[in-house]
Design a protein around this motif. Structure first.
Motif, PDB file in Angstrom:
ATOM      1  N   SER A  72      -7.684  10.689 -19.475  1.00 10.88           N
ATOM      2  CA  SER A  72      -8.998  11.328 -19.557  1.00 10.88           C
ATOM      3  C   SER A  72      -9.944  10.628 -18.575  1.00 10.88           C
ATOM      4  O   SER A  72      -9.691   9.490 -18.156  1.00 10.88           O
ATOM      5  CB  SER A  72      -9.556  11.201 -20.969  1.00 10.88           C
ATOM      6  N   VAL A  73     -11.034  11.282 -18.251  1.00 12.81           N
ATOM      7  CA  VAL A  73     -12.028  10.662 -17.363  1.00 12.81           C
ATOM      8  C   VAL A  73     -12.563   9.393 -18.020  1.00 12.81           C
ATOM      9  O   VAL A  73     -12.791   8.382 -17.343  1.00 12.81           O
ATOM     10  CB  VAL A  73     -13.165  11.652 -17.016  1.00 12.81           C
ATOM     11  N   ALA A  74     -12.728   9.414 -19.337  1.00 16.75           N
ATOM     12  CA  ALA A  74     -13.201   8.219 -20.051  1.00 16.75           C
ATOM     13  C   ALA A  74     -12.210   7.058 -19.894  1.00 16.75           C
ATOM     14  O   ALA A  74     -12.612   5.910 -19.664  1.00 16.75           O
ATOM     15  CB  ALA A  74     -13.409   8.532 -21.527  1.00 16.75           C
ATOM     16  N   GLN A  85     -17.899   6.990 -19.540  1.00 19.37           N
ATOM     17  CA  GLN A  85     -17.499   8.119 -18.699  1.00 19.37           C
ATOM     18  C   GLN A  85     -18.680   8.588 -17.848  1.00 19.37           C
ATOM     19  O   GLN A  85     -18.518   8.898 -16.679  1.00 19.37           O
ATOM     20  CB  GLN A  85     -17.001   9.252 -19.598  1.00 19.37           C
ATOM     21  N   SER A  86     -19.881   8.586 -18.430  1.00 18.62           N
ATOM     22  CA  SER A  86     -21.045   9.095 -17.695  1.00 18.62           C
ATOM     23  C   SER A  86     -21.389   8.207 -16.493  1.00 18.62           C
ATOM     24  O   SER A  86     -21.772   8.710 -15.444  1.00 18.62           O
ATOM     25  CB  SER A  86     -22.250   9.255 -18.619  1.00 18.62           C
ATOM     26  N   LYS A  87     -21.211   6.889 -16.641  1.00 18.53           N
ATOM     27  CA  LYS A  87     -21.489   5.993 -15.502  1.00 18.53           C
ATOM     28  C   LYS A  87     -20.484   6.221 -14.375  1.00 18.53           C
ATOM     29  O   LYS A  87     -20.855   6.236 -13.209  1.00 18.53           O
ATOM     30  CB  LYS A  87     -21.483   4.533 -15.941  1.00 18.53           C
ATOM     31  N   LEU A  88     -19.218   6.379 -14.731  1.00 17.28           N
ATOM     32  CA  LEU A  88     -18.210   6.677 -13.712  1.00 17.28           C
ATOM     33  C   LEU A  88     -18.514   8.029 -13.060  1.00 17.28           C
ATOM     34  O   LEU A  88     -18.471   8.151 -11.841  1.00 17.28           O
ATOM     35  CB  LEU A  88     -16.798   6.701 -14.288  1.00 17.28           C
ATOM     36  N   THR A  89     -18.819   9.023 -13.883  1.00 21.00           N
ATOM     37  CA  THR A  89     -19.082  10.365 -13.365  1.00 21.00           C
ATOM     38  C   THR A  89     -20.225  10.335 -12.349  1.00 21.00           C
ATOM     39  O   THR A  89     -20.114  10.915 -11.266  1.00 21.00           O
ATOM     40  CB  THR A  89     -19.385  11.347 -14.527  1.00 21.00           C
ATOM     41  N   ALA A  90     -21.300   9.633 -12.669  1.00 21.52           N
ATOM     42  CA  ALA A  90     -22.446   9.535 -11.757  1.00 21.52           C
ATOM     43  C   ALA A  90     -22.060   8.835 -10.457  1.00 21.52           C
ATOM     44  O   ALA A  90     -22.381   9.307  -9.358  1.00 21.52           O
ATOM     45  CB  ALA A  90     -23.595   8.795 -12.448  1.00 21.52           C
ATOM     46  N   ALA A  91     -21.340   7.711 -10.572  1.00 22.58           N
ATOM     47  CA  ALA A  91     -20.927   6.953  -9.382  1.00 22.58           C
ATOM     48  C   ALA A  91     -19.945   7.773  -8.541  1.00 22.58           C
ATOM     49  O   ALA A  91     -20.014   7.787  -7.306  1.00 22.58           O
ATOM     50  CB  ALA A  91     -20.293   5.626  -9.800  1.00 22.58           C
ATOM     51  N   PHE A  92     -19.030   8.456  -9.215  1.00 20.22           N
ATOM     52  CA  PHE A  92     -18.005   9.257  -8.534  1.00 20.22           C
ATOM     53  C   PHE A  92     -18.665  10.398  -7.763  1.00 20.22           C
ATOM     54  O   PHE A  92     -18.345  10.654  -6.608  1.00 20.22           O
ATOM     55  CB  PHE A  92     -17.018   9.802  -9.574  1.00 20.22           C
ATOM     56  N   LYS A  93     -19.617  11.073  -8.410  1.00 19.44           N
ATOM     57  CA  LYS A  93     -20.327  12.191  -7.778  1.00 19.44           C
ATOM     58  C   LYS A  93     -21.087  11.697  -6.553  1.00 19.44           C
ATOM     59  O   LYS A  93     -21.085  12.334  -5.504  1.00 19.44           O
ATOM     60  CB  LYS A  93     -21.280  12.839  -8.789  1.00 19.44           C
ATOM     61  N   TYR A  95     -20.352   9.083  -4.725  1.00 18.62           N
ATOM     62  CA  TYR A  95     -19.397   8.621  -3.719  1.00 18.62           C
ATOM     63  C   TYR A  95     -18.645   9.775  -3.060  1.00 18.62           C
ATOM     64  O   TYR A  95     -18.522   9.828  -1.843  1.00 18.62           O
ATOM     65  CB  TYR A  95     -18.409   7.638  -4.363  1.00 18.62           C
ATOM     66  N   PHE A  96     -18.125  10.704  -3.863  1.00 26.43           N
ATOM     67  CA  PHE A  96     -17.275  11.779  -3.343  1.00 26.43           C
ATOM     68  C   PHE A  96     -17.979  13.126  -3.218  1.00 26.43           C
ATOM     69  O   PHE A  96     -17.438  14.057  -2.624  1.00 26.43           O
ATOM     70  CB  PHE A  96     -16.026  11.972  -4.228  1.00 26.43           C
ATOM     71  N   GLY A  97     -19.155  13.248  -3.860  1.00 28.08           N
ATOM     72  CA  GLY A  97     -19.886  14.507  -3.787  1.00 28.08           C
ATOM     73  C   GLY A  97     -19.404  15.566  -4.766  1.00 28.08           C
ATOM     74  O   GLY A  97     -19.875  16.700  -4.741  1.00 28.08           O
ATOM     75  N   VAL A  98     -18.447  15.212  -5.616  1.00 26.90           N
ATOM     76  CA  VAL A  98     -17.965  16.133  -6.662  1.00 26.90           C
ATOM     77  C   VAL A  98     -17.760  15.346  -7.953  1.00 26.90           C
ATOM     78  O   VAL A  98     -17.582  14.140  -7.921  1.00 26.90           O
ATOM     79  CB  VAL A  98     -16.626  16.833  -6.289  1.00 26.90           C
ATOM     80  N   LEU A  99     -17.767  16.058  -9.048  1.00 23.68           N
ATOM     81  CA  LEU A  99     -17.505  15.416 -10.337  1.00 23.68           C
ATOM     82  C   LEU A  99     -16.014  15.111 -10.464  1.00 23.68           C
ATOM     83  O   LEU A  99     -15.188  15.813  -9.870  1.00 23.68           O
ATOM     84  CB  LEU A  99     -17.942  16.343 -11.470  1.00 23.68           C
ATOM     85  N   PRO A 100     -15.661  14.082 -11.255  1.00 24.93           N
ATOM     86  CA  PRO A 100     -14.246  13.733 -11.423  1.00 24.93           C
ATOM     87  C   PRO A 100     -13.362  14.920 -11.835  1.00 24.93           C
ATOM     88  O   PRO A 100     -12.276  15.087 -11.310  1.00 24.93           O
ATOM     89  CB  PRO A 100     -14.272  12.655 -12.501  1.00 24.93           C
ATOM     90  N   LYS A 101     -13.840  15.740 -12.763  1.00 25.04           N
ATOM     91  CA  LYS A 101     -13.020  16.867 -13.223  1.00 25.04           C
ATOM     92  C   LYS A 101     -12.816  17.896 -12.116  1.00 25.04           C
ATOM     93  O   LYS A 101     -11.738  18.472 -11.985  1.00 25.04           O
ATOM     94  CB  LYS A 101     -13.646  17.511 -14.458  1.00 25.04           C
TER      95      LYS A 101
END
Length: 107
Positions: A72-74, A85-93, A95-101
């Motif tokens: 899971s993303v979490a 999960q929300s901290k990763l999601t924000a950092a990922f977005k 960095y990559f410009g898209v959400l992890p999912k």
């Protein structure tokens, strides 16, 4: 030369412990180097700050886990050192410009 070897050891330690939050103070005690010297030398050797460099490694690891595992993303967040999960999601977005999912779906 000796200091460069220490910086390489710091880098190795950090990349082997992506799941942990490690402060400059902890590193400087562990590797017996002044924090500002460590930050300066690290940037000289790796071309970015310790924090930026580790964030890059965390993002690369997270993207690989999203593609290679069914975690899971979490779970991916915990594996790469984000407490939620929300901290990763924000950092990922950021960095990559898209959400992890979305990243997982499109790759």
């Amino acid at each position: 030369a000796e200091q460069l070897e220490v910086i390489r050891q710091v880098h190795r330690f950090l990349t082997e412990h992506l799941d942990s939050r490690i402060t400059i103070e902890q590193l400087s005690r562990q590797f017996l180097m002044n924090p500002s010297t460590m930050k300066e030398l690290f940037k000289e050797v790796y071309g970015s700050s310790i924090a930026a460099h580790i964030r890059q490694h965390r993002m690369e690891r997270a993207s690989a886990l999203l593609l290679e595992s069914d975690d899971s993303v979490a779970q991916v967040a915990r594996t790469v050192g984000y407490e939620s999960q929300s901290k990763l999601t924000a950092a990922f977005k950021e960095y990559f410009g898209v959400l992890p999912k979305e990243y997982r779906k499109t790759h």
